[in-house]
Motif scaffolding. Structure first.
Motif, PDB file in Angstrom:
ATOM      1  N   LEU A  46       0.888  -1.070   0.153  1.00  0.00           N
ATOM      2  CA  LEU A  46       0.021  -0.004   0.074  1.00  0.00           C
ATOM      3  C   LEU A  46       0.940   1.158   0.099  1.00  0.00           C
ATOM      4  N   GLY A  47       1.840   1.223   0.795  1.00  0.00           N
ATOM      5  CA  GLY A  47       2.791   2.412   0.845  1.00  0.00           C
ATOM      6  C   GLY A  47       3.573   2.751  -0.422  1.00  0.00           C
ATOM      7  N   VAL A  48       3.805   1.276  -1.147  1.00  0.00           N
ATOM      8  CA  VAL A  48       4.498   1.547  -2.432  1.00  0.00           C
ATOM      9  C   VAL A  48       3.626   2.255  -3.396  1.00  0.00           C
ATOM     10  N   GLY A  49       2.405   1.645  -3.408  1.00  0.00           N
ATOM     11  CA  GLY A  49       1.355   2.321  -4.393  1.00  0.00           C
ATOM     12  C   GLY A  49       1.133   3.553  -4.290  1.00  0.00           C
ATOM     13  N   LEU A  50       1.082   4.268  -2.886  1.00  0.00           N
ATOM     14  CA  LEU A  50       0.693   5.348  -2.672  1.00  0.00           C
ATOM     15  C   LEU A  50       1.956   6.465  -3.001  1.00  0.00           C
ATOM     16  N   ARG A  51       3.155   5.808  -2.679  1.00  0.00           N
ATOM     17  CA  ARG A  51       4.359   6.680  -2.992  1.00  0.00           C
ATOM     18  C   ARG A  51       4.337   7.049  -4.778  1.00  0.00           C
ATOM     19  N   ARG A  52       3.999   5.891  -5.492  1.00  0.00           N
ATOM     20  CA  ARG A  52       3.787   5.884  -7.085  1.00  0.00           C
ATOM     21  C   ARG A  52       2.991   6.941  -7.368  1.00  0.00           C
ATOM     22  N   ALA A  53       1.765   6.803  -6.582  1.00  0.00           N
ATOM     23  CA  ALA A  53       0.610   7.742  -7.138  1.00  0.00           C
ATOM     24  C   ALA A  53       0.887   9.386  -6.634  1.00  0.00           C
ATOM     25  N   SER A  54       1.864   9.518  -5.726  1.00  0.00           N
ATOM     26  CA  SER A  54       2.072  10.992  -5.200  1.00  0.00           C
ATOM     27  C   SER A  54       3.310  11.395  -6.207  1.00  0.00           C
ATOM     28  N   LEU A  55       3.836  10.562  -6.727  1.00  0.00           N
ATOM     29  CA  LEU A  55       4.708  11.093  -7.724  1.00  0.00           C
ATOM     30  C   LEU A  55       4.413  11.796  -8.964  1.00  0.00           C
ATOM     31  N   PHE A  56       3.301  11.224  -9.363  1.00  0.00           N
ATOM     32  CA  PHE A  56       2.229  11.904 -10.278  1.00  0.00           C
ATOM     33  C   PHE A  56       1.077  12.818  -9.821  1.00  0.00           C
ATOM     34  N   SER A  57       1.018  13.358  -8.525  1.00  0.00           N
ATOM     35  CA  SER A  57       0.649  14.208  -8.031  1.00  0.00           C
ATOM     36  C   SER A  57      -1.130  13.843  -8.182  1.00  0.00           C
ATOM     37  N   ARG A  58      -1.443  12.473  -8.130  1.00  0.00           N
ATOM     38  CA  ARG A  58      -2.810  12.162  -8.183  1.00  0.00           C
ATOM     39  C   ARG A  58      -3.353  11.145  -7.283  1.00  0.00           C
ATOM     40  N   ALA A  59      -4.582  10.673  -7.213  1.00  0.00           N
ATOM     41  CA  ALA A  59      -5.053   9.661  -6.334  1.00  0.00           C
ATOM     42  C   ALA A  59      -4.506   8.305  -6.872  1.00  0.00           C
ATOM     43  N   PRO A  60      -4.451   7.557  -6.181  1.00  0.00           N
ATOM     44  CA  PRO A  60      -4.039   6.099  -6.537  1.00  0.00           C
ATOM     45  C   PRO A  60      -5.029   5.359  -7.346  1.00  0.00           C
ATOM     46  N   VAL A  61      -4.365   4.501  -8.394  1.00  0.00           N
ATOM     47  CA  VAL A  61      -5.285   3.885  -9.449  1.00  0.00           C
ATOM     48  C   VAL A  61      -4.745   2.429  -9.133  1.00  0.00           C
ATOM     49  N   VAL A  62      -5.575   1.507  -9.805  1.00  0.00           N
ATOM     50  CA  VAL A  62      -5.146   0.102  -9.812  1.00  0.00           C
ATOM     51  C   VAL A  62      -3.763  -0.118 -10.308  1.00  0.00           C
ATOM     52  N   HIS A  63      -3.190   0.288 -11.179  1.00  0.00           N
ATOM     53  CA  HIS A  63      -1.907   0.215 -11.585  1.00  0.00           C
ATOM     54  C   HIS A  63      -0.689   0.483 -10.465  1.00  0.00           C
ATOM     55  N   ASP A  64      -1.009   1.475  -9.738  1.00  0.00           N
ATOM     56  CA  ASP A  64      -0.185   1.758  -8.599  1.00  0.00           C
ATOM     57  C   ASP A  64       0.039   0.400  -7.654  1.00  0.00           C
ATOM     58  N   LEU A  65      -1.115  -0.107  -7.240  1.00  0.00           N
ATOM     59  CA  LEU A  65      -1.060  -1.328  -6.675  1.00  0.00           C
ATOM     60  C   LEU A  65      -0.339  -2.694  -7.288  1.00  0.00           C
ATOM     61  N   THR A  66      -0.570  -2.708  -8.562  1.00  0.00           N
ATOM     62  CA  THR A  66      -0.222  -3.766  -9.491  1.00  0.00           C
ATOM     63  C   THR A  66       1.205  -3.690  -9.343  1.00  0.00           C
ATOM     64  N   ILE A  67       1.772  -2.674  -9.484  1.00  0.00           N
ATOM     65  CA  ILE A  67       3.364  -2.334  -9.624  1.00  0.00           C
ATOM     66  C   ILE A  67       3.705  -2.655  -8.286  1.00  0.00           C
ATOM     67  N   ALA A  68       3.252  -2.209  -7.318  1.00  0.00           N
ATOM     68  CA  ALA A  68       3.822  -2.556  -6.041  1.00  0.00           C
ATOM     69  C   ALA A  68       3.621  -4.173  -5.792  1.00  0.00           C
TER      70      ALA A  68
END
Length: 174
Positions: A83-105
């Motif tokens: 969850l933290g990995v996905g949230l970090r990815r979403a914040s890099l793009f300055s947006r809310a989390p999407v399914v791809h963030d968690l899939t990558i994590a």
């Protein structure tokens, strides 16, 4: 439109139109003592800020049935770390989390793989153990997040899948 008889205006009166207010307030400025100018601060133990981060829990739970856990791994530990990995990815793009963030994590840590490498399983088992106990393992959860390279988080899910298949170590800083 016809006006009902109980209406306070006469049915024959001229209809009122929109008019601008006499006073237009000045633009809002971040001038209060606790306001942050620009982007969120970056540093040790500050996390990754972003909008609507709670939605990532719903996404993570929807992917739970696709995870391949090894004996001794707890799904809540896995979810908290990824969850933290996905949230970090979403914040890099300055947006809310999407399914791809968690899939990558989940992919980076081998949880989407039916037969991950033995050394990856040994490493992740030690890193993710006990993360489900929220109040006690913040530093350990941050270590899981910080172990994923920023360049990895900027990849597409397909690029991460290809890189994971060829050399999973290239995605992590461990």
């Amino acid at each position: 439109m016809a006006a009902p008889k109980f209406s306070p205006t006469a049915p024959t009166a001229v209809a009122r139109a929109y008019t601008s207010p006499d006073h237009v307030p000045s633009a809002w400025m971040p001038d209060r003592p606790a306001d942050i100018e620009g982007f969120q601060p970056v540093g040790d133990r500050l996390g990754s800020q972003g909008p609507d981060q709670g939605f990532a829990i719903k996404i993570a739970n929807s992917l739970r049935s696709k995870l391949h856990l090894q004996p001794g791994e707890h799904p809540d530990d896995v979810m908290r770390g990824c969850l933290g990995v996905g949230l970090r990815r979403a914040s890099l793009f300055s947006r809310a989390p999407v399914v791809h963030d968690l899939t990558i994590a989940y992919t980076v840590w081998g949880f989407m793989d039916t037969a991950p490498a033995a050394d990856l399983v040994a490493m992740r088992s030690a890193m993710f153990e006990g993360l489900r106990h929220v109040g006690h393992h913040y530093v350990e959860a941050r270590q899981v997040v910080d172990a994923v390279r920023e360049s990895t988080l900027r990849m597409t899910p397909a690029q991460v899948q290809d890189a994971y298949a060829s050399d999973w170590r290239s995605l992590l800083d461990v």
